[in-house]
Design an enzyme around this catalytic site. Structure first.
Site, PDB file in Angstrom:
ATOM      1  N   GLU A  85       9.315  14.726  61.167  1.00  0.00           N
ATOM      2  CA  GLU A  85      11.445  15.248  60.236  1.00  0.00           C
ATOM      3  C   GLU A  85      12.667  15.098  61.556  1.00  0.00           C
ATOM      4  OE1 GLU A  85      10.115  19.385  59.056  1.00  0.00           O
ATOM      5  OE2 GLU A  85       8.843  18.396  57.730  1.00  0.00           O
ATOM      6  N   GLU A 199       4.064  33.365  58.457  1.00  0.00           N
ATOM      7  CA  GLU A 199       2.721  32.697  57.551  1.00  0.00           C
ATOM      8  C   GLU A 199       1.215  33.558  58.350  1.00  0.00           C
ATOM      9  OE1 GLU A 199       4.601  30.465  56.619  1.00  0.00           O
ATOM     10  OE2 GLU A 199       5.088  31.611  55.148  1.00  0.00           O
ATOM     11  N   ASP A 321       7.437  34.505  49.620  1.00  0.00           N
ATOM     12  CA  ASP A 321       7.954  33.723  50.412  1.00  0.00           C
ATOM     13  C   ASP A 321       8.879  32.308  50.141  1.00  0.00           C
ATOM     14  OD1 ASP A 321       7.601  31.207  52.357  1.00  0.00           O
ATOM     15  OD2 ASP A 321       6.064  30.470  51.654  1.00  0.00           O
ATOM     16  N   LYS A 348      14.775  28.328  49.021  1.00  0.00           N
ATOM     17  CA  LYS A 348      13.563  28.002  48.421  1.00  0.00           C
ATOM     18  C   LYS A 348      13.397  28.978  47.114  1.00  0.00           C
ATOM     19  CE  LYS A 348       9.888  27.678  51.784  1.00  0.00           C
ATOM     20  NZ  LYS A 348       8.295  28.883  52.136  1.00  0.00           N
ATOM     21  N   ILE A 562       4.079  20.078  55.094  1.00  0.00           N
ATOM     22  CA  ILE A 562       3.097  20.843  54.124  1.00  0.00           C
ATOM     23  C   ILE A 562       3.361  20.557  52.996  1.00  0.00           C
ATOM     24  CG2 ILE A 562       5.055  22.159  53.482  1.00  0.00           C
ATOM     25  CD1 ILE A 562       1.422  24.151  54.323  1.00  0.00           C
TER      26      ILE A 562
HETATM   27 CA    CA Z   1       7.203  30.575  55.215  1.00  0.00          CA
END
Ligand code: CA
Length: 706
Positions: A85, A199, A321, A348, A562
Site C-alpha cells: 500500500e 477493532e 466503523d 468512510k 482488507i
Molecule cells: Ca476500523
C-alpha cells in the site's frame, strides 16, 4: 519534434524548481525543502507530496499527447507476497519504499539498481493484531534520515545512505493489540506517528518524537481515559469526557489515528483524522449514547505542543466503523465568491466534506456514493440526520448500511487537480450488514471483536444471493467538484478495491486497479489514454518525479489489504481472482521494458474430506470461524488469493495437523498464531468441520453449475 519541445519544457521546470537533476545528493531534507515540496518537481519528499497532501505534480512531459509512448523503464520484485500500500519517496535521485511486513528498500530512481534494504524483523504473530493485512503505507524524511513505523509499533530512524538504524523507539504498549501501518510525517524536526487497533480494543493517540534523538515530545489521546486520569487530562479531553457513558476505557474506546495527517504552516495547524469506536457497537461502548468525542473526527492541533485547537466530528456516536482517518487534503478555492482556505475529506461514512481549515466550520457536504444511513447533513449543526433503523445498537435489529464498514472510501489516497478544480476519489460502493451481537464481552486475547456478529453477517453460500451481492459491490474513480459538491465524471470498475490516485500537470490522473492494470485517464473527462498490464491487483497510489530531464511514474503493485482478505471471495466474483505479485513498477516515455510472462493463477481444487462433525456444534463453529478466522481467511470460509483458502487447503484433511497449526500455533512465525488461549481443541476441531461442511457445500454448487 514535439518530444524535443517537451524535453525542453521539462528542463525549464527543473531549472525553475532549482534542482540540478544530476541525481547527486544535495544534503538533508530541511524544513525549507518540505515547505517548498509542492514546487519540487524532481522529488517526492513526503507521503502526500506536500504538506497539503494534494498528490498533484506540475510535471507535464508525460501528458495527454505523449502518454501513449509511456513504457516500463524498470521493475523490481518484492520479497513479501502480501498487500502493498506504500507511497514511495524520491529524494535526490534515490527512491525509497516500504513494503508489507514494514520492510524498506532503496533504489537508484533512474536505473532501479538496489542500494540497500532494511528488515525490522516484525514478529510473525503481530499479524493477528492487524485487522487489514500486514501493510505499510510509507516513510517520512528529515535530515539524512528516513522514518518508518513498524507493524509491531516501533518508530525507526534509518540512515538514508546506508539503511542502518540510527534509533528505534517503541511507541505503543506492545502487550495490547496496537499496530502501525500508516506513514509518519515530519514537521520541523518532529516525527509524527499514530497507530491502529480499534477493532481489537485500544485507545487511540498520536505522538510526536524528536527526529534527532527519538525522544517523545508530546502525545495527544483522542478519547478520554479511565476515571483516575480525569484530573490530569486537560480541557480537550475533559470536554470529550462529557460525551461518553459507561466504562469505555475498559475496551479502549478506539479513535486510532491510523492514516491521515496534513499541515498548514501559515495557520500553524496539524490536522489528524480519527478512527472508529472500540467496540463498534455503541450500546456496549457507551450505553445510552453520546457523541463520544473525538471518534470519527478531524482534529486540528498545534504542532509544537499537541494542543487541541478545533474539531469537526463527521459521525457522532459512531457505531458503524465510520472512521474519519481517510485522506485529509488542503486547498484554497473560491466558494460563493469568496476565497476560502479549505480542508477536504471523503471519510468512510459516504459524505464529502469541505471545511474551513482555520476554524473547523462546515462549508458544505454531499454524499459522493449512495448512502442509506441518513437523510442528509443538517447544515445548521453540521450533524448527519440519522435514519432510526440505522442504529442497530439501539434497535437490536440488523441494519444493512450503504456504505458499510469498508467505507465509501478507505485509505487509498485521493488526488487534486487545481487547474480543473477536481478531487479524484478512489470510491467504493458496497453495503455491510450490522448484526448486533448479543451478550458481547471483551476478549483481551484474540479476535476481531466489535460487538457485531461477523458470522451472522457473512455472505451466504446461496449463489443467487452471492451474485446479487457481487453485483451491488463495485468501485469507481470519481472526479468530484468540491465547490459544486457534485460528480463531474467517473470511471466505473467491477471491483471495489482499486488503487490510490495521482494527478499531474500533463492533464492526467493515474490509478491502478483491482483487475490488475495501471491506467492514465484524462482529467477532463476520464477517457482512458494509457493502460499497462500489471499482472496483479494494484491498491497503492502512483507517484511521479524527474531526473535528468526525464519524467518517471512509479507505483508499488501487489494485491492485498482488507478487501482482499475478509470479503476476498466476493472480489473473486467482481474483479476476478487476481494474484499477489509484489513489484515496484517504474515508467517513462519511450521505455520498452517488459515483465516476465503473466503466471497462471493456481488455485487448489475443492477436494474436502466428508463432514464427520456434530451438526449441533456447527452454529458455535460458524460464530468462532467468523470471530477468529474470517477476518483473514474470508467470509463464510470463501478465501481470497492472498492467504490460504481453507476450503482448498491440504491441512483440512488432517485433524492432527489442523490442531498443530490452529490450536498450537505451528505457523506463528508466518503470521498464523495458535488460538489455545481462546479456543479448546474441541472448538478448534469444530471449526475444521465447519470449513469441511462449507467446502462440501461449495463443491456441490460447483458440480451443479458444471
Ligand atoms: Ca476500523
Amino acid at each position: 519534434m514535439r518530444l524535443n519541445v517537451v524535453a525542453m519544457a521539462g528542463a525549464l521546470a527543473l531549472a525553475l524548481a532549482g534542482c540540478n537533476g544530476t541525481g547527486e545528493s544535495e544534503g538533508g531534507v530541511t524544513a525549507e525543502r518540505l515547505l517548498a515540496a509542492a514546487g519540487d518537481n524532481a522529488n517526492w519528499l513526503t507521503y502526500g507530496r506536500d504538506y497539503a497532501e494534494q498528490r498533484y505534480s506540475p510535471l507535464d512531459q508525460i501528458n495527454t499527447e505523449t502518454v501513449g509512448d509511456l513504457g516500463l523503464a524498470w521493475y523490481t520484485d518484492m520479497d513479501t507476497a502480501r498487500g502493498q500500500e506504500a507511497t514511495p519517496l524520491v529524494i535526490d535521485g534515490q527512491l525509497f519504499v516500504s513494503t508489507a511486513w514494514s520492510k524498506v528498500k532503496a533504489y537508484d530512481a533512474t536505473t532501479g539498481a538496489p542500494l540497500w534494504e532494511y528488515d525490522p524483523q516484525v514478529p510473525g504473530e503481530t499479524a493477528v493484531k492487524a485487522c487489514c493485512d500486514v501493510v505499510n503505507r510509507g516513510l517520512a524524511a528529515w535530515g539524512d534520515m528516513l522514518f518508518l513505523g513498524t507493524l509491531d509499533g516501533r518508530l525507526v530512524a534509518l540512515d538514508r545512505e546506508t539503511g542502518e538504524e540510527v534509533w528505534s523507539t517503541v511507541t505503543i504498549d506492545q502487550s495490547k493489540p496496537y499496530t502501525i501501518t500508516g506513514a509518519p510525517r515530519v514537521i520541523d524536526g518532529m516525527v509524527l506517528i499514530g497507530n491502529g487497533g480499534a477493532e481489537y480494543g485500544v485507545r487511540g493517540y498520536i505522538s510526536a518524537y524528536d527526529a534527532e534523538t527519538g525522544d517523545m515530545i508530546w502525545r495527544f489521546y483522542t478519547v478520554p481515559g479511565g476515571p483516575d486520569e480525569a484530573a490530569t487530562e486537560g480541557p480537550a479531553l475533559a470536554a470529550a469526557r462529557e460525551t461518553w457513558n459507561g466504562e469505555w476505557w475498559q475496551y479502549g474506546g478506539g479513535g486510532t489515528v491510523w492514516d491521515a495527517m496534513a499541515y498548514d504552516p501559515d495557520l500553524d495547524l496539524l490536522y489528524i483524522g480519527v478512527g472508529n469506536g472500540a467496540p463498534w457497537n455503541q450500546a456496549y461502548r457507551s450505553p445510552g449514547g453520546g457523541d463520544n468525542l473525538y471518534l470519527s473526527s478531524i482534529v486540528a492541533l498545534r504542532p509544537e505542543t499537541g494542543e487541541y485547537v478545533w474539531h469537526y466530528q463527521t459521525t457522532p456516536g459512531d457505531t458503524w466503523d465510520f472512521t474519519a482517518t481517510q485522506h485529509i487534503m488542503l486547498a484554497d478555492m473560491e466558494i460563493d465568491g469568496e476565497e476560502r482556505q479549505v480542508l477536504m475529506q471523503a471519510p468512510k461514512n459516504g459524505f464529502f466534506y469541505v471545511i474551513d481549515r482555520a476554524t473547523g466550520e462546515l462549508i458544505s457536504a454531499n454524499n459522493y456514493v449512495p448512502q442509506n444511513w441518513t437523510t442528509g447533513i443538517d447544515m445548521e449543526t453540521g450533524r448527519p440526520i440519522e435514519v432510526a433503523a440505522a442504529r442497530y445498537d439501539q434497535t437490536g435489529e440488523p441494519f444493512v448500511s450503504t456504505p458499510g464498514a469498508g467505507g465509501g472510501h478507505n485509505w487509498h489516497p485521493m488526488a487534486y487537480h487545481p487547474g480543473e478544480g477536481l478531487v479524484f476519489i478512489p470510491a467504493i460502493e458496497a453495503a455491510f450488514p450490522y448484526f448486533p451481537e448479543a451478550n458481547w464481552e471483551p476478549d483481551p486475547n484474540r479476535g476481531f471483536n466489535v460487538g457485531v456478529d461477523q458470522a451472522a453477517g457473512a455472505l451466504p453460500a446461496d449463489p443467487e444471493i452471492r451474485a446479487a451481492s457481487a453485483a451491488a459491490t463495485r468501485g469507481a474513480l470519481i472526479a468530484w467538484d468540491p465547490v459544486a459538491q457534485e460528480e463531474r465524471w467517473r470511471v466505473q470498475y467491477p471491483g471495489p478495491w482499486n488503487g490510490g490516485a495521482l494527478a499531474t500537470g500533463g492533464g492526467l490522473v493515474f490509478q491502478g486497479t483491482a483487475g490488475g492494470n495501471v491506467a492514465a485517464y484524462s482529467v477532463r473527462d476520464g477517457q482512458e489514454l494509457w493502460s499497462f498490464r500489471a499482472q496483479t491487483g494494484v491498491v497503492a497510489p502512483p507517484i511521479t518525479y524527474m531526473i535528468d530531464g526525464e519524467q518517471y511514474v512509479a507505483v508499488l503493485a501487489g494485491w492485498g489489504g482488507i478487501w482482499a482478505l475478509a470479503p476476498g471471495g466476493i472480489l473473486n466474483e467482481t474483479s476476478g481472482p487476481v494474484q499477489n505479485i509484489s513489484r515496484l513498477l517504474v515508467f517513462k516515455l519511450g521505455a520498452t521494458g517488459e515483465l516476465p510472462p503473466e503466471p497462471e493463477l493456481v488455485r487448489l481444487p475443492l477436494d474436502p474430506p466428508p463432514f464427520t462433525g456434530d451438526a449441533n456444534l456447527l452454529q458455535q463453529a460458524t460464530y468462532d470461524y467468523g470471530r477468529y478466522c474470517g477476518g483473514c481467511h474470508g467470509d463464510n470460509a470463501v478465501g481470497s488469493t492472498v492467504l490460504p483458502d481453507l476450503r482448498r487447503s491440504a491441512v483440512l484433511q488432517s485433524e492432527d495437523v489442523w490442531q498443530t497449526i490452529v490450536h498450537e500455533g505451528a505457523l506463528t512465525q508466518r503470521g498464523m498464531v495458535g488460538f489455545a488461549d481462546s479456543l479448546s481443541p474441541e472448538r478448534v476441531e469444530a471449526i475444521r468441520q465447519f470449513v469441511i461442511f462449507r467446502a462440501n457445500q461449495d463443491k456441490g454448487l460447483e458440480q451443479q453449475g458444471g
